[in-house]
Design an enzyme around this catalytic site. Structure first.
Site, PDB file in Angstrom:
ATOM      1  N   ARG A 244       0.853  -1.193   0.000  1.00 47.92           N
ATOM      2  CA  ARG A 244       0.000   0.000   0.000  1.00 47.92           C
ATOM      3  C   ARG A 244       0.885   1.237   0.000  1.00 47.92           C
ATOM      4  NH1 ARG A 244      -3.919  -1.982  -1.380  1.00 47.92           N
ATOM      5  NH2 ARG A 244      -5.976  -2.107  -0.454  1.00 47.92           N
ATOM      6  N   GLU A 273      -2.024   8.029  -4.183  1.00 49.54           N
ATOM      7  CA  GLU A 273      -2.357   7.592  -5.542  1.00 49.54           C
ATOM      8  C   GLU A 273      -3.837   7.869  -5.836  1.00 49.54           C
ATOM      9  OE1 GLU A 273      -1.292   3.341  -4.798  1.00 49.54           O
ATOM     10  OE2 GLU A 273      -3.356   2.935  -5.399  1.00 49.54           O
ATOM     11  N   HIS A 291      -1.074   0.326  -9.639  1.00 49.54           N
ATOM     12  CA  HIS A 291      -1.806  -0.518  -8.682  1.00 49.54           C
ATOM     13  C   HIS A 291      -2.517  -1.681  -9.404  1.00 49.54           C
ATOM     14  CE1 HIS A 291      -3.735  -0.352  -4.427  1.00 49.54           C
ATOM     15  NE2 HIS A 291      -3.698  -1.604  -4.859  1.00 49.54           N
TER      16      HIS A 291
END
Ligand code: DGY
Length: 336
Positions: A244, A273, A291
């Site tokens: 993360r 993000e 991601h």
């Protein structure tokens, strides 16, 4: 399957595969969002009025403010394994079940950690950019020299199910595995994880030739990897983060990459993000992906099924497989 009158309302807060909508529609009256707009918090609250449940991703922040404003909500189900967007204490207080979608993405995410590690260590994207820019004129002995993975020491920070899957893949590369985790794993899991050796956090950073980060995000894990940790790493080392954003201090990482304190990084997740730090774009020694570590079609579908199954269990009076807050059951209006 429920009959039309008894079907409760469900918000599917993000776009999802049509077969999942079809499956859910046997149990719920659906409000969908196939245009995949991320609802601002006010709008999310408004759309959740009269809803029994929500199927969401990490973009939906579920906190006491939202829960207080949505008294009919009974279950929130994320299709991600990470659930740092859920305030579990607040969910329990409100009697709202919270579920995630673990396990089904372990192998796919581990594959991708290796893709990033190999790309960073062997300078795959950097050399491709150079080739595409028309700069390749001849073969030369020192063209894009990188670091070997085979025979090196792989460090893993966070040895949960994904970390273990990353470790298993290192057997084929003849690597030694060291790891750091909140607690040491049992000997059978260590054996199955390429005889992984438990070390202190300090030794992990100092001894790893390459480091893969797979810890879940929590406030305690915020900036777990900062300037101090990066300074301990070998200058030839690569760092990979498939966990993360926020676990690594991105400003410190940018400085370490610029100053060549570490050789390279492979990053699938970022602080803030999708608006990541623009200085990453100036660096050649970093591989950047949006991601997508769990993004094989098969796995994303499995994640969505898992999240849907948790909702269907709750509406059918069964315990969802992936209930995160059993404390919610005491207050829940559901009789599971
Ligand atoms: C997860 O499942 O947590 C992945 O990071 C996708 O959000």
């Amino acid at each position: 399957m429920l009959n039309a009158q008894s079907k409760p309302n469900l918000l599917v807060a993000r776009a999802i595969f049509p077969e999942i909508l079809e499956k859910l529609s046997d149990y719920f009256v659906l409000e969908t969002n196939q245009e995949d707009r991320i609802f601002p918090s006010q709008e999310l609250v408004q759309r959740l009025q009269g809803k029994f449940g929500m199927l969401c991703t990490s973009s939906a922040k579920v906190n006491s403010e939202l829960l207080n404003a949505c008294p009919e909500l009974r279950i929130v189900s994320t299709l991600a394994v990470g659930y740092d967007n859920f305030d579990l204490a607040a969910c329990s207080e409100a009697g709202v079940l919270a579920t995630n979608a673990p396990d089904v993405l372990n192998e796919t995410t581990a594959d991708f950690a290796w893709a990033l590690l190999m790309a960073a260590a062997r300078r795959v994207t950097e050399s491709e950019h150079w080739l595409r820019a028309g700069k390749w004129e001849k073969w030369s002995i020192d063209c894009f020299l990188g670091a070997d993975l085979h025979g090196s020491t792989l460090g893993i920070l966070g040895m949960g199910r994904i970390g273990q899957a990353v470790a298993r893949r290192s057997i084929g590369f003849g690597m030694k595995v060291i790891y750091h985790n909140r607690s040491r794993l049992g000997p059978e899991i260590e054996d199955a994880s390429n005889n992984a050796e438990y070390v202190s956090k300090q030794d992990l950073f100092a001894q790893a030739d390459h480091l893969v980060i797979v810890v879940p995000y929590s406030p305690e894990a915020h900036h777990l990897v900062g300037a101090g940790e990066l300074a301990m790493m070998k200058p030839s080392a690569c760092l990979v983060n498939v966990a993360r954003g926020g676990i690594v201090d991105d400003v410190a990482l940018i400085a370490a990459l610029k100053e060549k304190k570490i050789a390279a990084a492979g990053l699938d997740v970022f602080e803030n993000e999708p608006r990541f730090h623009p200085d990453f774009l100036e660096l050649e020694n970093v591989v950047l992906t949006p991601h997508i570590a769990s993004a094989s079609r098969k796995t994303r579908l499995a994640m969505a099924h898992r999240a849907a199954d948790n909702l269907i269990a709750a509406v059918s009076g069964r315990m969802p497989l992936d209930l995160l807050n059993s404390a919610s059951l005491r207050k829940s209006a559901l009789s599971l």
